[in-house]
Design a protein around this motif. Structure first.
Motif, PDB file in Angstrom:
ATOM      1  N   VAL A 251     -28.244 -10.754   6.500  1.00  0.00           N
ATOM      2  CA  VAL A 251     -29.033 -12.235   6.235  1.00  0.00           C
ATOM      3  C   VAL A 251     -30.581 -11.784   7.514  1.00  0.00           C
ATOM      4  CG1 VAL A 251     -27.805 -13.622   6.376  1.00  0.00           C
ATOM      5  CG2 VAL A 251     -27.777 -13.348   8.495  1.00  0.00           C
ATOM      6  N   THR A 265     -31.205 -19.853   6.601  1.00  0.00           N
ATOM      7  CA  THR A 265     -29.906 -20.005   6.312  1.00  0.00           C
ATOM      8  C   THR A 265     -29.160 -20.412   7.226  1.00  0.00           C
ATOM      9  OG1 THR A 265     -30.390 -17.504   5.477  1.00  0.00           O
ATOM     10  CG2 THR A 265     -28.192 -17.492   6.043  1.00  0.00           C
ATOM     11  N   ILE A 267     -25.007 -20.382   7.189  1.00  0.00           N
ATOM     12  CA  ILE A 267     -23.936 -19.925   7.718  1.00  0.00           C
ATOM     13  C   ILE A 267     -22.703 -20.439   8.282  1.00  0.00           C
ATOM     14  CG2 ILE A 267     -22.221 -17.974   8.780  1.00  0.00           C
ATOM     15  CD1 ILE A 267     -25.139 -16.531   9.028  1.00  0.00           C
ATOM     16  N   ARG A 321     -34.114 -19.949  11.958  1.00  0.00           N
ATOM     17  CA  ARG A 321     -34.116 -19.738  10.531  1.00  0.00           C
ATOM     18  C   ARG A 321     -32.647 -19.468  10.200  1.00  0.00           C
ATOM     19  NH1 ARG A 321     -39.127 -19.964   8.813  1.00  0.00           N
ATOM     20  NH2 ARG A 321     -38.177 -18.232   7.410  1.00  0.00           N
ATOM     21  N   ILE A 322     -31.578 -18.834  11.345  1.00  0.00           N
ATOM     22  CA  ILE A 322     -30.371 -19.090  10.589  1.00  0.00           C
ATOM     23  C   ILE A 322     -29.607 -20.454  11.643  1.00  0.00           C
ATOM     24  CG2 ILE A 322     -28.317 -17.662  10.479  1.00  0.00           C
ATOM     25  CD1 ILE A 322     -30.080 -14.940  10.318  1.00  0.00           C
ATOM     26  N   ILE A 338     -34.092 -24.681   2.642  1.00  0.00           N
ATOM     27  CA  ILE A 338     -32.871 -23.567   2.362  1.00  0.00           C
ATOM     28  C   ILE A 338     -33.134 -22.566   1.628  1.00  0.00           C
ATOM     29  CG2 ILE A 338     -30.220 -22.625   3.043  1.00  0.00           C
ATOM     30  CD1 ILE A 338     -30.189 -25.484   4.146  1.00  0.00           C
ATOM     31  N   GLU A 339     -33.048 -21.423   2.017  1.00  0.00           N
ATOM     32  CA  GLU A 339     -32.778 -20.081   0.799  1.00  0.00           C
ATOM     33  C   GLU A 339     -32.134 -19.606   0.851  1.00  0.00           C
ATOM     34  OE1 GLU A 339     -35.841 -17.334   1.314  1.00  0.00           O
ATOM     35  OE2 GLU A 339     -37.475 -18.759   1.899  1.00  0.00           O
ATOM     36  N   VAL A 340     -31.189 -19.301   1.499  1.00  0.00           N
ATOM     37  CA  VAL A 340     -29.685 -18.307   1.682  1.00  0.00           C
ATOM     38  C   VAL A 340     -28.369 -19.106   2.011  1.00  0.00           C
ATOM     39  CG1 VAL A 340     -28.498 -16.045   1.738  1.00  0.00           C
ATOM     40  CG2 VAL A 340     -30.934 -16.421   1.369  1.00  0.00           C
ATOM     41  N   VAL A 341     -27.521 -20.011   1.457  1.00  0.00           N
ATOM     42  CA  VAL A 341     -26.414 -20.320   1.649  1.00  0.00           C
ATOM     43  C   VAL A 341     -24.856 -19.204   2.286  1.00  0.00           C
ATOM     44  CG1 VAL A 341     -24.446 -22.180   1.463  1.00  0.00           C
ATOM     45  CG2 VAL A 341     -26.169 -22.520   1.719  1.00  0.00           C
ATOM     46  N   VAL A 342     -24.232 -18.597   3.400  1.00  0.00           N
ATOM     47  CA  VAL A 342     -23.449 -18.122   3.394  1.00  0.00           C
ATOM     48  C   VAL A 342     -21.888 -18.617   4.070  1.00  0.00           C
ATOM     49  CG1 VAL A 342     -22.744 -15.910   3.843  1.00  0.00           C
ATOM     50  CG2 VAL A 342     -24.657 -15.908   3.923  1.00  0.00           C
ATOM     51  N   ALA A 360     -28.384 -25.401  -0.477  1.00  0.00           N
ATOM     52  CA  ALA A 360     -29.389 -23.931  -0.643  1.00  0.00           C
ATOM     53  C   ALA A 360     -30.713 -25.047  -2.039  1.00  0.00           C
ATOM     54  CB  ALA A 360     -28.875 -22.919  -1.175  1.00  0.00           C
TER      55      ALA A 360
END
Length: 473
Positions: A251, A265, A267, A321-322, A338-342, A360
């Motif tokens: 990430v 992102t 998480i 950012r995260i 939001i570009e990334v979801v983990v 996302a």
């Protein structure tokens, strides 16, 4: 019982124009979607609705829509929402996007029913939308002060339950007032529309919600599914020691020089203490000059309302950012960038991952990534009751049917030798494609009574995961 209030009649001609009216009222480029139009007219007609639609598809407009008709000026919608942060955000959304006065009644406002928001303001229709938790809605103070008030009774437009899957998921143990929301009908006019909305209704959950909200034999059943084609879905096993959190290193780009180099992102981690460790790990992965800037932050229910509100604002602004979250940010919050979801480790149910992945890429035209990082044991566990039907061959092409006992204590069956590799355990471990091979002929089916709603099937299937999601939802 109090008599049915009478309201000005809205003509069939006007109702037929609801799509166009919404476009003009909201300054949209297109008419309202068919599912929005049907849901809005149903409320005007005092009919119940169960609405299943993807995250970010415009379910909030369903609540605002009836107010495009001047005849509904002064009427009030009770909007049940599970989280304080979400309620506060929705107040702003209704005011800025739909020009509607809204108020959140929750525990963050200590004098919410005394000074800050007088009961009379709610009962007199000052607010078009009253956002409230199921617990606050069913308190004696709110029942006696608002629901039993004759003026409020004659203003009620609809009862809307957002994230209505929680009625089934949380109502039994976690937040029991969700399971008794149906009793609120007793305090409302007999013909009051009840709307249940979610992005994750499985057939079993849908049946449970309909029962607990006391829907009659006739209601609007709108099912748009929950496919988000602009969000890529990736499922991978963790290949490094779980306590190291090294599988999350991706990430943070290896060449990061400034905060904007890190994609926005979320998480998700279901344990707060583990989430704190993830925050520490990721901060240490940053260049020294970025570590004290607050680029990586926790977000969970133990933190103050003030902190969480500010954290969301800083995330939107690009300063954070995260965000390492528990479910406090898992539902409803409309953060478009939001570009990334983990998801770190398996959640309890598939719908939890779907809800979180739905954060996302909510901005129009945007693409996103949803990653499910699972424990290696997820590939050695057979979906419940399938031990007899699963092939012992590593390259088995037979379909394993996911059966589950109604008892949550059912002993999990372990997979035979070679099963894990055939079902994707090695994917992502090596750059060599052959080392990551998966048997794509493995097509696993889902039992709609499975306690995990098909989560293990999503992890282990060899074919398209969107097919699994379509089968489940």
């Amino acid at each position: 019982r109090r008599p049915q209030p009478s309201f000005p009649t809205i003509s069939e001609e006007d109702k037929a124009k609801i799509g166009e009216l919404m476009r003009k009222y909201c300054n949209w480029s297109d008419d309202a979607q068919p599912m929005q139009q049907e849901s809005i007219v149903a409320q005007v007609d005092a009919e119940d609705v169960i609405l299943h639609a993807p995250t970010g598809s415009g379910k909030t407009a369903v609540v605002a829509g009836p107010y495009v008709f001047p005849e509904n000026k002064g009427r009030v919608t009770i909007f049940v929402s599970p989280l304080i942060a979400l309620q506060e955000e929705m107040v702003t959304t209704f005011k800025e996007e739909y020009k509607l006065e809204a108020v959140a009644v929750n525990s963050s406002r200590k004098a919410s029913l005394k000074q800050t928001m007088r009961v009379s303001d709610i009962c007199e229709g000052k607010y078009s939308v009253v956002l409230i938790s199921p617990e606050m809605l069913q308190t004696r103070r709110f029942i006696d002060g608002v629901l039993r008030d004759d003026e409020f009774y004659h203003r009620v437009l609809a009862l809307v339950i957002d994230e209505a899957h929680t009625i089934s998921h949380w109502g039994a143990h976690f937040r029991k007032k969700y399971s008794s929301l149906g009793v609120v009908r007793a305090f409302l006019p007999p013909k009051t529309s009840v709307v249940a909305m979610s992005a994750s209704f499985t057939p079993r959950v849908r049946r449970d919600v309909i029962k607990k909200l006391h829907f009659g034999s006739e209601y609007h059943d709108i099912d748009e599914g929950n496919n988000r084609p602009n969000v890529a879905i990736v499922v991978r096993a963790c290949h490094r020691q779980l306590s190291s959190f090294a599988d999350l290193d991706f990430v943070i780009p290896s060449d990061v020089q400034q905060p904007s180099d890190i994609p926005p992102t979320f998480i998700y981690c279901d344990k707060k203490d583990e989430g704190d460790l993830i925050v520490d790990h990721l901060r240490n992965k940053l260049p020294p000059d970025l570590r004290e800037l607050g680029v990586v932050r926790p977000f969970n229910a133990s933190l103050s309302h003030h902190y969480r509100k500010n954290a969301l604002q800083h995330f939107r602004a690009g300063n954070i950012r995260i965000m390492v979250c528990t479910d406090a940010a898992g539902m409803g919050c409309n953060i478009p960038n939001i570009e990334v979801v983990v998801q770190w480790k398996l959640p309890e149910k598939l719908s939890m991952f779907v809800q979180r992945a739905g954060r996302a890429a909510r901005r129009r035209g945007m693409k996103g990534l949803a990653v499910l990082l699972v424990e290696p044991s997820a590939y050695t566990e057979l979906p419940q009751d399938t031990a007899a039907t699963a092939s012992t061959s590593a390259a088995s092409t037979s379909t394993a049917r996911a059966k589950s006992s109604k008892k949550t204590t059912t002993r999990k069956s372990r997979a035979p030798a070679g099963y894990a590799k055939a079902h994707g355990r090695s994917r992502g471990r090596n750059a060599d494609a052959t080392a990551n091979a998966i048997d794509r002929s493995i097509r696993m089916a889902v039992d709609d009574l499975a306690e995990d709603e098909g989560l293990i099937v999503l992890v282990q299937t060899g074919d398209c995961r969107r097919r699994v999601l379509a089968d489940v939802f």
